[in-house]
Design an enzyme around this catalytic site. Sequence first.
Site, PDB file in Angstrom:
ATOM      1  N   GLU A 159      35.279  37.764  43.325  1.00 17.59           N
ATOM      2  CA  GLU A 159      36.611  37.804  43.958  1.00 17.59           C
ATOM      3  C   GLU A 159      36.702  38.720  45.180  1.00 17.59           C
ATOM      4  O   GLU A 159      37.571  39.586  45.253  1.00 17.59           O
ATOM      5  CB  GLU A 159      37.670  38.198  42.914  1.00 17.59           C
ATOM      6  CG  GLU A 159      37.688  37.256  41.719  1.00 17.59           C
ATOM      7  CD  GLU A 159      38.757  37.592  40.692  1.00 17.59           C
ATOM      8  OE1 GLU A 159      39.429  38.628  40.830  1.00 17.59           O
ATOM      9  OE2 GLU A 159      38.909  36.809  39.740  1.00 17.59           O
ATOM     10  N   GLU A 274      34.864  29.714  34.618  1.00 17.40           N
ATOM     11  CA  GLU A 274      35.951  30.266  33.794  1.00 17.40           C
ATOM     12  C   GLU A 274      37.014  29.211  33.520  1.00 17.40           C
ATOM     13  O   GLU A 274      38.220  29.483  33.589  1.00 17.40           O
ATOM     14  CB  GLU A 274      36.569  31.480  34.499  1.00 17.40           C
ATOM     15  CG  GLU A 274      35.550  32.546  34.853  1.00 17.40           C
ATOM     16  CD  GLU A 274      36.147  33.796  35.487  1.00 17.40           C
ATOM     17  OE1 GLU A 274      37.355  34.017  35.385  1.00 17.40           O
ATOM     18  OE2 GLU A 274      35.363  34.567  36.103  1.00 17.40           O
TER      19      GLU A 274
HETATM   20  C1  XIL Z   1      39.936  38.692  32.375  1.00 19.30           C
HETATM   21  C2  XIL Z   1      39.747  38.817  30.872  1.00 19.30           C
HETATM   22  O1  XIL Z   1      39.782  37.548  30.279  1.00 19.30           O
HETATM   23  C3  XIL Z   1      40.841  39.687  30.323  1.00 19.30           C
HETATM   24  O2  XIL Z   1      40.623  39.887  28.940  1.00 19.30           O
HETATM   25  C4  XIL Z   1      40.861  40.998  31.038  1.00 19.30           C
HETATM   26  O3  XIL Z   1      41.962  41.725  30.586  1.00 19.30           O
HETATM   27  C5  XIL Z   1      40.963  40.800  32.539  1.00 19.30           C
HETATM   28  O4  XIL Z   1      39.935  39.952  32.957  1.00 19.30           O
HETATM   29  N1  XIL Z   1      38.801  36.312  36.706  1.00 19.30           N
HETATM   30  C6  XIL Z   1      37.659  36.857  36.208  1.00 19.30           C
HETATM   31  C7  XIL Z   1      37.631  37.334  34.814  1.00 19.30           C
HETATM   32  O5  XIL Z   1      36.633  36.863  36.891  1.00 19.30           O
HETATM   33  O6  XIL Z   1      36.784  38.438  34.662  1.00 19.30           O
HETATM   34  C8  XIL Z   1      38.997  37.657  34.294  1.00 19.30           C
HETATM   35  O7  XIL Z   1      38.887  37.970  32.922  1.00 19.30           O
HETATM   36  C9  XIL Z   1      39.950  36.517  34.552  1.00 19.30           C
HETATM   37  C10 XIL Z   1      40.074  36.244  36.013  1.00 19.30           C
END
Ligand code: XIL
Length: 365
Positions: A159, A274
């Site tokens: 990101e 994701e």
């Molecule tokens: C999220 C997790 O799922 C949560 O449990 C945590 O509180 C925050 O991070 N993008 C990403 C992930 O790359 O690492 C994130 O994961 C969601 C958004």
Amino acid sequence: MTFGDVTRRGFLSAAGASAALADRARADIVNEAPLRERAARCGVLYGAMAMAGELLDADYRVALARECAIMTPGVEMKWGVTEPRRGETTYAAAESIASFARDNGMKLRGHTAAWHVNLAPWTRAALAEPGGAELLVARVRDVVGHFSGRIAEWDVVNEAIEPRDGLPGGRRASILYRAGGDGAIADCFHAARAADPGALLFYNDYGLEYQTPEQEARRRATLGLVDDLLRRRAPIHGFGLQCHLKAGSPFDQATFRRFLGEIAARGLRISLTELDVDDSRLAADPDARDRAVADHAQRVLDVALDEPAVVTVVSWGLSDRYLWLSKDRPRGDGLPTRGLPLDHALRRKVLWRAMADAFAHAPKR
Ligand code: XIL
């Protein structure tokens, strides 16, 4: 026997028959080959994110072992978890995920070496001081080195794009970027390569799937970042598309197809890293919601899997029982979000079916 009784009995047996039909449909879906097998048939690796605490749930462990060929830790490898206090590094939580994956013959994604979220307060302060870039690169070297030889794909940088921040090239004005700019991003990849020469190294980002001006700007900026990394001869092998989808968002097949092609043309492989579906724009009814969620995901997956560079699909969790969105981005009506392939009871949902079908229709890699 009155006419009323006959009707009533007829109604009851019809209800019995349809319940039996539903049971049979469920039995079919239960007996069907798991997602990992479906994906493997077209040469794709399927898996899910899990958190260490979720692995205490015995039923969930069975479901993960059945469906997944690869696993990503949700937070356990992030800097705020591995080094809550300076110099006190712990990989215990990440190791519990790694050993579960190993014991069940799964591969592992590393997530994530460099990210501006989930940082301990000491880290934020130290990154802002002189030497911040070196600190960041050392962290990448440490975490990637710790798991060296055990990670199939590493999200080295996560990101780094946010065009709304107004920086040239749409770079995110984060604490990491301020520490060292594009040079530090490239250095993270070099450090990861040196620490684990066998891992495939990824840049990972979100908000790249939809037909909006904001996401178009994000697509242009991420490709620009990749081009910059390639110019710097950074060892980058893959592009992670998070695919946090949202039912009701404007999806355009041609635009998405073109974008995937642009990444592939740069010689990168693509992982959907994701995948989940935010259903907060959909009405409450669970059956209708499940259908709309599945339909939305299938439209995206059909295009994605048509691109041969897409070789890995990871959903951000496997079951609605542990869907992060219900906590982090709750629906207005407070109902649990239904955005993952298994429901709360770990039963396969319409989304599971849509994913299975998408794998079945995908050309073989
Ligand atoms: C999220 C997790 O799922 C949560 O449990 C945590 O509180 C925050 O991070 N993008 C990403 C992930 O790359 O690492 C994130 O994961 C969601 C958004």
